[in-house]
Write a protein that holds these residues in place. Sequence first.
Motif: not given
Length: 259
Positions: A84-87, A134-141
């Motif tokens: 999930v962290q990899a999107g 909100r997409d916060t994966v790998e630092g994106r916001d």
Amino acid sequence: MTHPMTRDALAIRHVPFEDLGLLEPLLRARGFRTSYLDVPVEPVTPEAALEPDLLVVLGGPIGVYETEAYPFLGAERAAVAARVQAGRPTLGVCLGAQLVAAALGADVVATGRKEIGYAPLTLTAEGRDTVEGRDTVEGRDTAEGHDPVLAPLDGVRVLHWHGDQFAIPEGAVRLAETPGFPNQAFAIGSHVLGLQFHLEADHTQIERWLVGHAHELASAGIDPAGIRSDAAAYGPALAEAARRTFDRWLDQSLGAVRP
């Protein structure tokens, strides 16, 4: 129209009868190879979880927090977290949704009560309308809008079979509820969907569930005849709503073309 078998869907399975069910033929029609990883007896690693185009984490009669009794849960949670962290597109069902929630830092607890059988599902305002996740994966916001995936299920009797409850992970959108369990579904962007209920369950195979969970039903004082009767009464309409729901999510998460 037949699609070439060019993509892979991996299902993490905990007990044999809780399988992909209604979802499997939909995936095959879209050109997916489907396979199972029986996690109680097969090793699961972050690398294995990251590889397939779609990961489905299925249900089972244990709790996310029972790592001392079932040590494989620790490795499974780490693998799901990597995914999930990899999107990467990930669907969690019941225990699977709880694992996704826990992997994202949300609490999963035993409630001391059971929700078992066919009962209506109510969508939240976010579940009925266009959702802003909100997409916060790998630092994106970044805000990401997407269609109401669960709209076909509003007011439909779905199959519940759980006693644990997940909190909604940070950055996720709560999509559905029931009177006793307010957190029934969540989404993160278009790539993660967690369902507390069993949308994948094939009502024509309900006898496998009744036998597999015989002890739990007896302990909860639930007559299997009632679930059997409800499966016949509500299962066909639920199956159609489930197919429409899965199609919506697959279109969004994978960009798959329908046959």
